[in-house]
Design a protein around this motif. Structure first.
Motif, mmCIF file in Angstrom:
data_model
loop_
_atom_site.group_PDB
_atom_site.id
_atom_site.type_symbol
_atom_site.label_atom_id
_atom_site.label_comp_id
_atom_site.label_asym_id
_atom_site.label_seq_id
_atom_site.Cartn_x
_atom_site.Cartn_y
_atom_site.Cartn_z
ATOM 1 N N UNK A 123 53.346 45.860 41.480
ATOM 2 C CA UNK A 123 54.040 46.328 40.305
ATOM 3 C C UNK A 123 55.209 45.372 39.838
ATOM 4 N N UNK A 124 55.868 44.902 40.612
ATOM 5 C CA UNK A 124 56.985 44.004 39.887
ATOM 6 C C UNK A 124 56.465 42.753 39.210
ATOM 7 N N UNK A 125 55.471 42.123 40.139
ATOM 8 C CA UNK A 125 54.752 41.078 39.441
ATOM 9 C C UNK A 125 53.987 41.237 38.244
ATOM 10 N N UNK A 126 53.559 42.481 38.024
ATOM 11 C CA UNK A 126 52.669 42.716 36.894
ATOM 12 C C UNK A 126 53.380 42.779 35.660
ATOM 13 N N UNK A 127 54.711 43.529 36.065
ATOM 14 C CA UNK A 127 55.620 43.801 34.914
ATOM 15 C C UNK A 127 56.097 42.441 34.348
ATOM 16 N N UNK A 128 56.093 41.515 35.019
ATOM 17 C CA UNK A 128 56.374 39.998 34.287
ATOM 18 C C UNK A 128 55.486 39.361 33.415
ATOM 19 N N UNK A 129 54.224 39.564 33.616
ATOM 20 C CA UNK A 129 53.107 39.066 32.936
ATOM 21 C C UNK A 129 52.581 39.615 31.903
ATOM 22 N N UNK A 130 53.493 39.334 30.595
ATOM 23 C CA UNK A 130 53.645 39.902 29.665
ATOM 24 C C UNK A 130 52.591 39.103 28.591
ATOM 25 N N UNK A 131 52.109 38.156 28.930
ATOM 26 C CA UNK A 131 50.946 37.527 27.985
ATOM 27 C C UNK A 131 49.611 37.369 28.654
ATOM 28 N N UNK A 132 49.510 38.169 29.688
ATOM 29 C CA UNK A 132 48.082 38.326 30.180
ATOM 30 C C UNK A 132 47.194 39.173 29.302
ATOM 31 N N UNK A 133 46.151 38.862 29.016
ATOM 32 C CA UNK A 133 45.322 39.733 28.251
ATOM 33 C C UNK A 133 43.858 39.809 28.687
ATOM 34 N N UNK A 134 43.686 39.150 29.915
ATOM 35 C CA UNK A 134 42.288 39.203 30.661
ATOM 36 C C UNK A 134 42.563 39.326 32.023
ATOM 37 N N UNK A 135 42.115 40.503 32.734
ATOM 38 C CA UNK A 135 42.292 40.464 34.234
ATOM 39 C C UNK A 135 40.795 40.366 34.840
ATOM 40 N N UNK A 136 40.812 39.668 35.864
ATOM 41 C CA UNK A 136 39.548 39.535 36.793
ATOM 42 C C UNK A 136 40.001 40.174 38.221
ATOM 43 N N UNK A 137 38.950 41.090 38.546
ATOM 44 C CA UNK A 137 39.347 41.612 39.863
ATOM 45 C C UNK A 137 37.975 41.930 40.623
ATOM 46 N N UNK A 138 38.023 41.975 41.922
ATOM 47 C CA UNK A 138 36.947 42.371 42.709
ATOM 48 C C UNK A 138 36.917 43.968 42.699
ATOM 49 N N UNK A 139 35.751 44.513 43.372
ATOM 50 C CA UNK A 139 35.697 45.851 43.564
ATOM 51 C C UNK A 139 36.675 46.536 44.709
ATOM 52 N N UNK A 140 37.031 47.749 44.543
ATOM 53 C CA UNK A 140 37.927 48.288 45.660
ATOM 54 C C UNK A 140 37.128 48.593 46.842
ATOM 55 N N UNK A 141 37.171 47.899 47.950
ATOM 56 C CA UNK A 141 36.555 48.117 48.872
ATOM 57 C C UNK A 141 37.077 49.112 49.985
ATOM 58 N N UNK A 142 38.412 49.106 49.911
ATOM 59 C CA UNK A 142 39.172 49.893 51.012
ATOM 60 C C UNK A 142 39.371 51.291 50.587
ATOM 61 N N UNK A 143 39.013 52.214 51.642
ATOM 62 C CA UNK A 143 39.225 53.612 51.495
ATOM 63 C C UNK A 143 40.720 53.976 51.029
ATOM 64 N N UNK A 144 40.947 54.930 50.319
ATOM 65 C CA UNK A 144 42.329 55.068 50.163
ATOM 66 C C UNK A 144 43.060 55.736 51.332
ATOM 67 N N UNK A 145 44.411 55.700 51.293
ATOM 68 C CA UNK A 145 45.213 56.194 52.271
ATOM 69 C C UNK A 145 45.211 57.641 52.474
ATOM 70 N N UNK A 146 45.652 58.201 53.528
ATOM 71 C CA UNK A 146 45.685 59.900 53.894
ATOM 72 C C UNK A 146 46.643 60.348 52.594
ATOM 73 N N UNK A 147 47.300 59.586 52.339
ATOM 74 C CA UNK A 147 48.322 60.380 51.169
ATOM 75 C C UNK A 147 48.120 59.836 49.863
ATOM 76 N N UNK A 148 46.942 59.310 49.541
ATOM 77 C CA UNK A 148 46.312 58.955 48.254
ATOM 78 C C UNK A 148 46.556 60.271 47.420
ATOM 79 N N UNK A 149 47.358 59.867 46.158
ATOM 80 C CA UNK A 149 47.500 60.853 45.177
ATOM 81 C C UNK A 149 47.199 60.264 43.731
ATOM 82 N N UNK A 150 46.018 61.039 43.166
ATOM 83 C CA UNK A 150 45.533 60.710 41.836
ATOM 84 C C UNK A 150 46.730 60.549 40.775
ATOM 85 N N UNK A 151 47.716 61.369 41.051
ATOM 86 C CA UNK A 151 48.813 61.880 40.002
ATOM 87 C C UNK A 151 50.146 60.896 40.358
#
Length: 238
Positions: A123-151
């Motif tokens: 989160x701290x890193x993304x906050x500084x990338x103010x010029x980024x207009x295109x994001x490339x990412x792979x799929x989320x292959x990991x299961x969420x943690x037991x305390x995963x919260x959609x909120x």
């Protein structure tokens, strides 16, 4: 791509917890990264027993597949005892020519959940990338943690008054693994969160492969991914 006499490639890898206190290591990487004509950065954070392993690698998007493409990579360790957000914000990110970084590569889409150390660092890193207009990412292959919260706050959104990746408009996702039940919840959560925050992603591209042969296994059911674009009841950006 580089000026005469400029160091074309640099790779620093160190697991000493004091590496971020070394002005020599930081200055060498910063000098190299700023000297290259880079506009893209790959970033990855991973939780380990005593902290976070961080990787940042800067390069030029147009020459990423060129064997002679210049780049600068820094892999280091951040102890849990450190002020992770402050360290990333004040020491790590200034190493990059932030005003030129317009493309970001992540190992996978950020998760939404507990404030684990790597989430704080990301989160701290993304906050500084103010010029980024295109994001490339792979799929989320990991299961969420037991305390995963959609909120919980999403790393792709950040604070309402100081959003992460404020210029982000295009998302490319390479999806090539098994259809885990929560994958669409994760990507739709990221898109909806940015839309609600007033910083929507306008263009979403998803590349899906069944496997190395890029063919559907005989008798396999049609996945939601393959029919998602055909559904009339779905807002693709929410």
């Amino acid at each position: 791509m580089t000026s005469p006499g400029t160091l074309r490639r640099l790779e620093i890898e160190c697991d000493d917890r004091h590496i971020t206190d070394s002005s020599l290591a930081l200055d060498v990487f910063a000098t190299s990264a700023h000297g290259l004509q880079v506009n893209a950065v790959y970033m990855h954070f991973r939780d380990v027993l005593d902290g976070v392993v961080a990787v940042i690698s800067a390069s030029c998007l147009e020459y990423r597949h060129d064997p002679d493409c210049p780049w600068a990579t820094f892999k280091f360790f951040i102890p849990k005892t450190a002020d992770i957000a402050a360290l990333v914000t004040t020491r790590m990110m200034p190493l990059l020519p932030l005003e030129r970084i317009t493309h970001l590569f992540l190992e996978c889409l950020p998760l939404q959940g507990a404030s684990l150390p790597f989430q704080v660092a990301l989160g701290a890193a993304l906050a500084r990338l103010e010029r980024v207009h295109t994001l490339y990412a792979k799929d989320n292959y990991r299961f969420p943690w037991s305390n995963y919260s959609p909120d919980a706050p999403h790393a792709l959104v950040g604070h309402p008054h100081h959003p992460n990746l404020p210029a982000l408009r295009a998302l490319y996702v390479s999806y090539s693994r098994g259809m885990f039940g929560d994958w669409w919840r994760r990507i739709s959560g990221a898109l909806a969160a940015r839309k609600r925050a007033g910083h929507p992603i306008n263009s979403v591209h998803i590349l899906h492969k069944w496997g190395t042969n890029i063919q559907r296994p005989e008798g396999a059911a049609v996945t939601p991914l393959e029919t998602f674009h055909e559904r009339q009841d779905v807002d693709h950006l929410s």
